[in-house]
Design a protein around this motif. Structure first.
Motif, PDB file in Angstrom:
ATOM      1  N   ARG A 291       0.859  -1.197   0.000  1.00 40.14           N
ATOM      2  CA  ARG A 291       0.000   0.000   0.000  1.00 40.14           C
ATOM      3  C   ARG A 291       0.888   1.237   0.000  1.00 40.14           C
ATOM      4  N   ASP A 292       0.388   2.296  -0.615  1.00 37.33           N
ATOM      5  CA  ASP A 292       1.078   3.581  -0.613  1.00 37.33           C
ATOM      6  C   ASP A 292       0.015   4.669  -0.480  1.00 37.33           C
ATOM      7  N   ASN A 293       0.042   5.381   0.649  1.00 36.75           N
ATOM      8  CA  ASN A 293      -0.945   6.416   0.926  1.00 36.75           C
ATOM      9  C   ASN A 293      -0.259   7.732   1.258  1.00 36.75           C
ATOM     10  N   SER A 294      -0.821   8.813   0.757  1.00 34.56           N
ATOM     11  CA  SER A 294      -0.342  10.136   1.138  1.00 34.56           C
ATOM     12  C   SER A 294      -1.522  11.092   1.154  1.00 34.56           C
ATOM     13  N   MET A 295      -1.416  12.111   2.013  1.00 33.14           N
ATOM     14  CA  MET A 295      -2.477  13.107   2.100  1.00 33.14           C
ATOM     15  C   MET A 295      -1.869  14.455   2.460  1.00 33.14           C
ATOM     16  N   ASP A 296      -2.121  15.435   1.613  1.00 35.83           N
ATOM     17  CA  ASP A 296      -1.741  16.829   1.849  1.00 35.83           C
ATOM     18  C   ASP A 296      -3.026  17.562   2.201  1.00 35.83           C
ATOM     19  N   ILE A 297      -3.079  18.170   3.402  1.00 35.55           N
ATOM     20  CA  ILE A 297      -4.352  18.673   3.891  1.00 35.55           C
ATOM     21  C   ILE A 297      -4.181  19.942   4.709  1.00 35.55           C
ATOM     22  N   LEU A 298      -5.130  20.850   4.524  1.00 35.11           N
ATOM     23  CA  LEU A 298      -5.311  21.985   5.422  1.00 35.11           C
ATOM     24  C   LEU A 298      -6.718  21.797   5.990  1.00 35.11           C
ATOM     25  N   SER A 308      -3.461  24.538  10.961  1.00 37.82           N
ATOM     26  CA  SER A 308      -2.212  23.965  10.477  1.00 37.82           C
ATOM     27  C   SER A 308      -2.416  23.391   9.085  1.00 37.82           C
ATOM     28  N   ARG A 309      -1.307  23.031   8.475  1.00 35.74           N
ATOM     29  CA  ARG A 309      -1.300  22.349   7.184  1.00 35.74           C
ATOM     30  C   ARG A 309      -0.264  21.247   7.286  1.00 35.74           C
ATOM     31  N   TYR A 310      -0.608  20.054   6.832  1.00 36.23           N
ATOM     32  CA  TYR A 310       0.355  18.964   7.010  1.00 36.23           C
ATOM     33  C   TYR A 310       0.303  17.973   5.851  1.00 36.23           C
ATOM     34  N   LEU A 311       1.382  17.224   5.752  1.00 37.67           N
ATOM     35  CA  LEU A 311       1.534  16.170   4.761  1.00 37.67           C
ATOM     36  C   LEU A 311       1.884  14.886   5.490  1.00 37.67           C
ATOM     37  N   THR A 312       1.041  13.864   5.322  1.00 41.25           N
ATOM     38  CA  THR A 312       1.333  12.566   5.902  1.00 41.25           C
ATOM     39  C   THR A 312       1.535  11.551   4.781  1.00 41.25           C
ATOM     40  N   LYS A 313       2.467  10.649   5.011  1.00 42.41           N
ATOM     41  CA  LYS A 313       2.756   9.599   4.044  1.00 42.41           C
ATOM     42  C   LYS A 313       2.971   8.290   4.795  1.00 42.41           C
ATOM     43  N   ASN A 314       2.568   7.204   4.165  1.00 38.80           N
ATOM     44  CA  ASN A 314       2.970   5.901   4.689  1.00 38.80           C
ATOM     45  C   ASN A 314       2.858   4.846   3.603  1.00 38.80           C
ATOM     46  N   LYS A 315       3.793   3.942   3.630  1.00 36.80           N
ATOM     47  CA  LYS A 315       3.786   2.764   2.772  1.00 36.80           C
ATOM     48  C   LYS A 315       3.576   1.547   3.652  1.00 36.80           C
ATOM     49  N   SER A 316       3.091   0.472   3.077  1.00 36.61           N
ATOM     50  CA  SER A 316       2.854  -0.743   3.835  1.00 36.61           C
ATOM     51  C   SER A 316       3.331  -1.952   3.048  1.00 36.61           C
ATOM     52  N   PHE A 317       4.000  -2.847   3.767  1.00 35.77           N
ATOM     53  CA  PHE A 317       4.420  -4.132   3.225  1.00 35.77           C
ATOM     54  C   PHE A 317       3.860  -5.189   4.167  1.00 35.77           C
ATOM     55  N   GLY A 318       2.934  -6.008   3.666  1.00 40.35           N
ATOM     56  CA  GLY A 318       2.257  -6.913   4.578  1.00 40.35           C
ATOM     57  C   GLY A 318       2.026  -8.287   3.992  1.00 40.35           C
ATOM     58  N   LEU A 319       1.588  -9.176   4.878  1.00 40.91           N
ATOM     59  CA  LEU A 319       1.299 -10.552   4.484  1.00 40.91           C
ATOM     60  C   LEU A 319       0.173 -11.085   5.359  1.00 40.91           C
ATOM     61  N   LEU A 320      -0.845 -11.668   4.715  1.00 42.59           N
ATOM     62  CA  LEU A 320      -1.901 -12.397   5.410  1.00 42.59           C
ATOM     63  C   LEU A 320      -1.733 -13.874   5.080  1.00 42.59           C
ATOM     64  N   GLY A 321      -1.477 -14.677   6.088  1.00 36.24           N
ATOM     65  CA  GLY A 321      -1.300 -16.114   5.878  1.00 36.24           C
ATOM     66  C   GLY A 321      -2.320 -16.903   6.673  1.00 36.24           C
ATOM     67  N   LYS A 322      -2.916 -17.916   6.060  1.00 38.97           N
ATOM     68  CA  LYS A 322      -3.960 -18.691   6.735  1.00 38.97           C
ATOM     69  C   LYS A 322      -3.947 -20.120   6.234  1.00 38.97           C
ATOM     70  N   TYR A 323      -4.154 -21.067   7.183  1.00 40.49           N
ATOM     71  CA  TYR A 323      -4.320 -22.478   6.804  1.00 40.49           C
ATOM     72  C   TYR A 323      -5.561 -23.002   7.493  1.00 40.49           C
ATOM     73  N   ASP A 339      -0.889 -12.588  10.580  1.00 40.33           N
ATOM     74  CA  ASP A 339      -0.911 -11.327   9.853  1.00 40.33           C
ATOM     75  C   ASP A 339       0.341 -10.544  10.208  1.00 40.33           C
ATOM     76  N   PHE A 340       0.952  -9.976   9.184  1.00 34.87           N
ATOM     77  CA  PHE A 340       2.145  -9.146   9.403  1.00 34.87           C
ATOM     78  C   PHE A 340       1.990  -7.853   8.622  1.00 34.87           C
ATOM     79  N   ASP A 341       2.341  -6.733   9.261  1.00 33.19           N
ATOM     80  CA  ASP A 341       2.241  -5.429   8.613  1.00 33.19           C
ATOM     81  C   ASP A 341       3.414  -4.563   9.061  1.00 33.19           C
ATOM     82  N   TYR A 342       4.150  -4.062   8.084  1.00 32.95           N
ATOM     83  CA  TYR A 342       5.218  -3.090   8.367  1.00 32.95           C
ATOM     84  C   TYR A 342       4.934  -1.849   7.532  1.00 32.95           C
ATOM     85  N   SER A 343       4.713  -0.719   8.219  1.00 32.24           N
ATOM     86  CA  SER A 343       4.277   0.501   7.538  1.00 32.24           C
ATOM     87  C   SER A 343       5.107   1.695   7.988  1.00 32.24           C
TER      88      SER A 343
END
Length: 711
Positions: A291-298, A308-323, A339-343
């Motif tokens: 995932r890749d999310n960004s938001m520029d907002i006032l 205020s005015r701010y810019l937030t960004k985050n990327k995500s590298f994840g895995l859902l595993g199930k048996y 479930d694993f998520d690194y953002s």
């Protein structure tokens, strides 16, 4: 074996849209849901309340905002915060807090640490394959944020042969939208792609938005028992915000925008590939995602106390595993997963200076001051979550089926303060008297972690072929989001700002215990559902607003109680007439909440929490309309308190909407809708106090017409 011969059988088990609780009584297929265990299961054997928006409902309604279909589900109230923004109430007061989990084909659209209450504008809802709303805390397969409910938007299954469709719409206030999509199948491959291009001027001043959203799905069979499903989604939203109005402005000048410079620019991208291998008694599922999310907002909501005015960004590298493993005795089933998520993410924020003027209607209009912005936050923060879980089911008798689950969540933020060289300290924002001026605190670079064990128990019982019931207990939690932990509030002195920032590191996760009973059934041609719930939240994370300074502080409330009953009904009145209704009655209270020793709200009802939410739809679909219909909808929202002190109320409102569609020729269809049919003056949200209420103005009567072609 070719895809065209088994694709629907395999893909349907993985991600097929389910039937509605109010589907026609002669529906041939049993009702299914996919959200509880991330694969198809009988709704009658699901110990949870699941509201379902079918693919056909989305096709017929063609929502201009997600609330137009979600508000048809019992106990759901979604408001429009201008453009396609929204706040949500599902077994909770109307809130922007992280108490809902948003999914696309079972994959969270954002990580826990970077929750966005406007998550549905990052998804292509009008061209989705259905939606499922699992109310209350999620199953063992879902962790933080799944408290009030889990909203799972399903992508459309690829077709078995070539198809293409396109529609064009025009409407009030400069509304325009083009939807195009299609797909094909060849051999072991099938695909579908869709594109949504939307623009509007907005009905209020300086309130337009543009969006471009697309979804592509590719299914590929691997032999006779496995499937690869790849989904790519993107959304780009450029939107202007509208400020809240005073009571006088709502009545006299509802089109006014008192923060015409406020904006939001959103970019969202998601890519996932699910590998599913199913045998006679097992299923292996592995789903990596990005995932890749960004938001520029006032933002418009903080202009009065913290512009205020701010810019937030985050990327995500994840895995859902199930048996999943099935066993013959007792129709037993065991699911284990991880479930694993690194953002990794960041925040860059500037404090801005505003000028304000008071008008004759008791409202305030803001304008940008030419003074240069002052940087107040610059940090990087990475979220990491590791969550193993186990879920088991068994039929103890032919009628009684039980399940149990346990999830362990280990979550951690790694925070790097780039503002003060990694050390703690307060810095001044824009100069001037508080709250226009003030100080901000910054904690030193650090790590913060949260852990939680979440159990879940449930049982379903088939009283007959036409009636089933369920009982469930679930425990869930919500970890504080990164902005709540590391973005301190503006304060009047440096010492107070630093103390406030340090205190956020001690925020506790919200803990929830939920008890629920429900019935689902049919009597002749009537379909119905009913549920009752009792939910206790401890250490609820809420924002306390000082009535003198309008300053907001994030704190853990002691305890809140949420109780309610939800009803759904589908009733064919005659061969061409259908009545569908939903009703919820709930009470949300502060059981124990004292703020800084100065205010005790214990025993008060929570603000923005109407007791009554109802939706009734009357549809007419005669044979001469060739599959078309006319539908009249009545939405009733009850009164609710404006603030935690219960000093004043919003009276609620009644809205009526009209929709119609008519197929003609070969693959052609004309459609239209009128929202707020009787041009009611109302508020989408209301807050403030009894002496100084503020409102988000609701949309006046608006019309949309369009035409669609299919090949």
């Amino acid at each position: 074996m070719k895809l065209t011969s088994i694709a629907l059988a395999l893909a349907g088990v993985i991600a097929a849209p389910a039937a509605s609780a109010a589907a026609p009584a002669d529906a041939a297929l049993p009702e299914m849901t996919v959200t509880g265990t991330r694969e198809g299961e009988l709704l009658s054997e699901t110990p949870a309340t699941v509201g379902i928006v079918k693919d056909t409902t989305l096709r017929e309604t063609r929502p201009t905002h997600p609330k137009e279909v979600l508000n048809q589900v019992p106990g759901v109230w979604v408001s429009n915060l201008s453009g396609e923004g929204h706040s949500t109430a599902i077994r909770q007061p109307l809130t922007t807090s992280a108490v809902y989990l948003y999914l696309e084909d079972g994959i969270p659209t954002r990580s826990t640490g970077f929750f966005n209450h406007n998550a549905l504008y990052e998804i292509n809802v009008p061209q989705a394959g259905g939606m499922e709303i699992m109310k209350g805390p999620g199953s063992a397969l879902y962790g933080s944020d799944a408290i009030g409910g889990t909203i799972n938007v399903l992508t459309r299954t690829p077709p078995t042969k070539a198809e293409f469709e396109a529609s064009a719409e025009a409407g009030s206030h400069g509304w325009g939208r083009v939807l195009v999509g299609g797909g094909n199948a060849h051999g072991d491959d099938a695909w579908r792609a869709s594109l949504n291009l939307t623009r509007t001027d907005g009905w209020q001043d300086n309130a337009g938005y543009d969006r471009q959203t697309g979804t592509a799905r590719w299914d590929r069979l691997l032999g006779d028992d496995a499937l690869l499903k790849t989904v790519l989604s993107f959304s780009k939203v450029d939107q202007q915000h509208v400020g809240k109005l005073s009571a006088g402005e709502l009545e006299a000048t509802p089109r006014a925008n008192n923060v015409p410079f406020s904006y939001r620019e959103v970019d969202a991208f998601r890519l996932s590939t699910a590998y599913e291998k199913e045998t006679a008694n097992s299923l292996l599922s592995i789903t990596p995602y990005f995932r890749d999310n960004s938001m520029d907002i006032l933002p418009n909501w903080s202009v009065s106390y913290d512009p205020s005015r701010y810019l937030t960004k985050n990327k995500s590298f994840g895995l859902l595993g199930k048996y999943r493993r099935d066993f013959e005795p007792l129709r037993a089933r065991l699911i284990v997963g991880l479930d694993f998520d690194y953002s990794p993410g960041s925040r860059d924020e500037d404090s801005i200076r505003l000028d304000k003027t008071t008008n004759a209607y008791g409202g305030v209009t803001y304008s940008l001051n030419p003074a240069a912005p002052v940087q107040i936050y610059d940090y990087d923060v990475s979220y990491r979550g590791i969550s193993p879980y186990v879920h088991g089911e068994a039929s103890l008798t032919e009628r009684l089926r039980v399940n149990a689950g346990l999830r362990y969540d280990d979550m951690r933020y790694d925070y790097e303060n780039n503002f003060n060289g990694g050390v703690a300290g307060a810095t001044q924002g824009v100069a001037g008297p508080f709250p226009a001026g003030g100080w901000y605190g910054h904690v030193a670079s650090t790590e913060v972690g949260y852990t939680h064990w979440g159990p879940k128990l449930g049982a379903t019982y088939a009283f007959s072929e036409a009636l089933s019931g369920f009982a469930a207990y679930s425990n869930s939690f919500r970890a504080p989001s990164e902005s709540q932990v590391f973005r301190g509030s503006r304060e009047s002195t440096a010492a107070k700002a630093q103390a406030a920032a340090e205190s956020l590191l001690d925020l506790k996760p919200v803990i929830v215990d939920n008890y629920e009973l429900g019935l689902r059934g049919k009597a002749g041609t009537v379909r119905y559902e009913a549920s009752v719930y009792h939910m206790v939240k401890k250490d609820d994370i809420v924002s306390y607003t000082d009535p003198a300074t309008t300053q907001r502080t994030v704190v853990n409330a002691g305890e809140t109680l949420h109780r309610g009953v939800e009803l759904g009904l589908g009733l064919p009145l005659a061969p061409a007439w259908q009545l569908d209704a939903s009703l919820s009655y709930a009470k949300h209270t502060y059981e124990s909440w004292t703020v800084s020793g100065t205010a005790d709200y214990s025993g008060n009802e929570m603000e923005a929490a109407p007791r009554l939410i109802a939706n009734t739809r009357l549809s007419y679909a005669p044979g001469f309309m060739n599959g078309g219909r006319v539908q009249l909808e009545w939405f009733r929202l009850g009164s609710y308190w404006l603030d935690a002190a219960n000093t004043g109320k919003y009276d609620g409102h009644d809205l009526f909407n009209l929709r119609a569609n008519y197929p003609f020729g070969k693959g052609m269809e004309v459609f239209g809708s009128i929202t707020n049919l009787f041009d009611k003056r109302y508020a989408e949200t209301a807050d403030g106090t009894g002496t100084a209420p503020t409102y988000t103005a609701g949309l006046p009567r608006s019309a949309v017409v369009g035409v669609q072609a299919k090949w």
